[in-house]
Write an enzyme that holds these catalytic residues in place. Structure first.
Site, PDB file in Angstrom:
ATOM      1  N   MET A   1      59.412  34.471  27.611  1.00  0.00           N
ATOM      2  CA  MET A   1      58.647  35.543  26.979  1.00  0.00           C
ATOM      3  C   MET A   1      58.545  36.744  27.927  1.00  0.00           C
ATOM      4  O   MET A   1      57.722  37.636  27.735  1.00  0.00           O
ATOM      5  CB  MET A   1      57.244  35.048  26.595  1.00  0.00           C
ATOM      6  CG  MET A   1      57.294  33.901  25.578  1.00  0.00           C
ATOM      7  SD  MET A   1      55.826  33.768  24.571  1.00  0.00           S
ATOM      8  CE  MET A   1      54.580  33.460  25.801  1.00  0.00           C
TER       9      MET A   1
ATOM     10  N   GLU B   1      59.255  33.873  39.774  1.00  0.00           N
ATOM     11  CA  GLU B   1      60.188  32.910  40.382  1.00  0.00           C
ATOM     12  C   GLU B   1      60.358  31.643  39.556  1.00  0.00           C
ATOM     13  O   GLU B   1      61.380  30.968  39.665  1.00  0.00           O
ATOM     14  CB  GLU B   1      59.750  32.522  41.804  1.00  0.00           C
ATOM     15  CG  GLU B   1      59.971  33.586  42.858  1.00  0.00           C
ATOM     16  CD  GLU B   1      58.779  34.521  42.979  1.00  0.00           C
ATOM     17  OE1 GLU B   1      57.965  34.600  42.018  1.00  0.00           O
ATOM     18  OE2 GLU B   1      58.660  35.173  44.029  1.00  0.00           O
ATOM     19  N   GLY B   2      59.356  31.288  38.740  1.00  0.00           N
ATOM     20  CA  GLY B   2      59.497  30.118  37.862  1.00  0.00           C
ATOM     21  C   GLY B   2      60.661  30.326  36.906  1.00  0.00           C
ATOM     22  O   GLY B   2      61.567  29.480  36.806  1.00  0.00           O
ATOM     23  N   HIS B   3      60.673  31.473  36.231  1.00  0.00           N
ATOM     24  CA  HIS B   3      61.769  31.788  35.306  1.00  0.00           C
ATOM     25  C   HIS B   3      63.103  31.831  36.063  1.00  0.00           C
ATOM     26  O   HIS B   3      64.122  31.327  35.593  1.00  0.00           O
ATOM     27  CB  HIS B   3      61.555  33.156  34.664  1.00  0.00           C
ATOM     28  CG  HIS B   3      60.303  33.283  33.847  1.00  0.00           C
ATOM     29  ND1 HIS B   3      59.260  34.111  34.206  1.00  0.00           N
ATOM     30  CD2 HIS B   3      59.928  32.695  32.681  1.00  0.00           C
ATOM     31  CE1 HIS B   3      58.301  34.040  33.298  1.00  0.00           C
ATOM     32  NE2 HIS B   3      58.668  33.182  32.362  1.00  0.00           N
TER      33      HIS B   3
ATOM     34  N   LEU C   1      58.890  22.296  33.640  1.00  0.00           N
ATOM     35  CA  LEU C   1      57.867  21.259  33.435  1.00  0.00           C
ATOM     36  C   LEU C   1      56.457  21.816  33.570  1.00  0.00           C
ATOM     37  O   LEU C   1      55.486  21.113  33.309  1.00  0.00           O
ATOM     38  CB  LEU C   1      58.084  20.095  34.406  1.00  0.00           C
ATOM     39  CG  LEU C   1      59.230  19.164  33.981  1.00  0.00           C
ATOM     40  CD1 LEU C   1      59.627  18.243  35.124  1.00  0.00           C
ATOM     41  CD2 LEU C   1      58.852  18.359  32.742  1.00  0.00           C
TER      42      LEU C   1
ATOM     43  N   SER D   1      52.806  31.837  36.961  1.00  0.00           N
ATOM     44  CA  SER D   1      52.678  32.064  35.531  1.00  0.00           C
ATOM     45  C   SER D   1      52.556  33.550  35.272  1.00  0.00           C
ATOM     46  O   SER D   1      51.956  34.273  36.073  1.00  0.00           O
ATOM     47  CB  SER D   1      51.424  31.345  35.016  1.00  0.00           C
ATOM     48  OG  SER D   1      51.067  31.837  33.742  1.00  0.00           O
TER      49      SER D   1
HETATM   50  P1  AMP Z   1      57.347  31.621  29.347  1.00  0.00           P
HETATM   51  O1  AMP Z   1      57.956  32.967  29.602  1.00  0.00           O
HETATM   52  O2  AMP Z   1      55.992  31.454  29.930  1.00  0.00           O
HETATM   53  O3  AMP Z   1      57.467  31.194  27.917  1.00  0.00           O
HETATM   54  O4  AMP Z   1      58.237  30.577  30.145  1.00  0.00           O
HETATM   55  C1  AMP Z   1      59.629  30.500  29.953  1.00  0.00           C
HETATM   56  C2  AMP Z   1      60.158  29.278  30.664  1.00  0.00           C
HETATM   57  O5  AMP Z   1      59.853  29.350  32.048  1.00  0.00           O
HETATM   58  C3  AMP Z   1      59.524  27.976  30.142  1.00  0.00           C
HETATM   59  O6  AMP Z   1      60.526  26.969  30.085  1.00  0.00           O
HETATM   60  C4  AMP Z   1      58.500  27.684  31.199  1.00  0.00           C
HETATM   61  O7  AMP Z   1      58.188  26.307  31.312  1.00  0.00           O
HETATM   62  C5  AMP Z   1      59.221  28.160  32.451  1.00  0.00           C
HETATM   63  N1  AMP Z   1      58.247  28.401  33.520  1.00  0.00           N
HETATM   64  C6  AMP Z   1      57.144  29.196  33.474  1.00  0.00           C
HETATM   65  N2  AMP Z   1      56.457  29.114  34.638  1.00  0.00           N
HETATM   66  C7  AMP Z   1      57.131  28.241  35.421  1.00  0.00           C
HETATM   67  C8  AMP Z   1      56.928  27.713  36.736  1.00  0.00           C
HETATM   68  N3  AMP Z   1      55.886  28.075  37.480  1.00  0.00           N
HETATM   69  N4  AMP Z   1      57.828  26.819  37.208  1.00  0.00           N
HETATM   70  C9  AMP Z   1      58.897  26.438  36.462  1.00  0.00           C
HETATM   71  N5  AMP Z   1      59.152  26.892  35.224  1.00  0.00           N
HETATM   72  C10 AMP Z   1      58.276  27.785  34.707  1.00  0.00           C
END
Ligand code: AMP
Length: 276
Positions: free
Chosen positions: A26, A31-33, A143, A180
């Site tokens: 989204m 860094e997670g993404h 995860l 996040s």
């Molecule tokens: P989002 O943009 O929040 O919908 O997240 C997109 C993808 O990134 C989803 O698969 C999330 O699980 C992953 N994601 C978000 N935050 C993290 C994180 N801290 N570590 C690993 N993956 C993440």
């Protein structure tokens, strides 16, 4: 990196038979993404990322309108990370008629599904649309959203979707706080206080390893999280993973998951404990 906004151009761009690693997001990248992109790059010829803030997964009183957005910054980060195709559709493109949607049968009555009714129907609906548009070889999910991963895996099996789902580890700040997009809503003090969530989860996991009973582990976790100032617990649950059903004696993997509401941010975090 190509930026594509419509399904026709996307299909054209991806019509050459190369393997595709897909990272749906989204936006408001961190860094997670980017860790998902890294994993996708290692295992596929081409990496497609989508950025779409999906309205159907937000409840009426949730943060759809104020969800953080910064496309220019995202574009730059995606390019630097080596994304080949950035799919950036608008809502009318993703919901041409909105005549049909996916519904979840089991696993949405716990954790985030219990506090966000309809959320996972929205998630599976958009993931289904994105899978049909991108037709990825592999799709990468964090995860951090463990319930989401389990439900997407279930959807893929139930609908025989020809894609491999890759689970990726949670990326954290040095303090332990899970990265996040919603962390921007936290004040400086809240950000420090919120790092206790990870410490409490680690303690809970260690307690399970030591053989402490599940109810005691849960109680202790509630106690630990209640001590975080200016926040309220949304849920603290231990469920079988990835079925998301009640823990039984034969459960081999347990998901310990929590949601904590701060003034402007609702944070979720979790850890998975494996028996033996
Ligand atoms: P989002 O943009 O929040 O919908 O997240 C997109 C993808 O990134 C989803 O698969 C999330 O699980 C992953 N994601 C978000 N935050 C993290 C994180 N801290 N570590 C690993 N993956 C993440």
């Amino acid at each position: 990196m190509r930026i594509v906004t419509d399904p026709m151009s996307l299909r054209e761009t991806l019509s050459d038979g190369l393997t595709v690693g897909f990272v749906p997001t989204m936006g408001y990248l961190h860094e997670g993404h980017l860790s998902l992109v890294e994993a996708a790059k290692r295992e596929n010829d081409r990496v497609v990322m989508s950025i779409f803030v999906n309205p159907t997964q937000f409840g009426p009183n949730e943060d759809l309108d104020r969800y953080p957005r910064d496309f220019e910054r995202d574009e730059q980060l995606a390019r630097e990370a080596g994304v080949d195709v950035l799919f950036y559709p608008d809502t009318a493109t993703m919901y041409p008629l909105d005549m049909a949607r996916v519904t979840v049968r089991t696993g949405a009555d716990v954790l985030c599904g219990a506090s966000r009714p309809g959320h996972f129907d929205g998630v599976l609906t958009v993931v289904s649309k994105l899978f049909n548009l991108v037709r990825p070889t592999r799709a990468y999910f964090g995860l951090k959203d463990a319930q989401q991963v389990a439900l997407i895996e279930g959807y893929v099996r139930d609908y025989f979707v020809p894609v491999e789902i890759i689970r990726c580890p949670i990326i954290r700040e040095d303090s332990g706080l899970a990265k996040s997009s919603r962390n921007v809503y936290l004040s400086e003090t809240e950000r420090i206080d919120a790092s206790d969530i990870n410490r409490a989860l680690i303690e809970a996991r260690d307690a399970l390893t030591e053989g402490v009973a599940i109810t005691s582990v849960q109680e202790r976790l509630v106690e630990r999280l209640s001590a975080i100032p200016n926040s309220t617990i949304d849920y603290v649950e231990l469920v079988d993973y990835p079925t998301l059903s009640h823990v039984t004696d034969s459960s081999t993997e347990l998901l310990i998951a929590v949601a904590v509401q701060f003034e402007r941010a609702r944070l979720i975090d979790n850890t998975i404990w494996k028996r033996g």
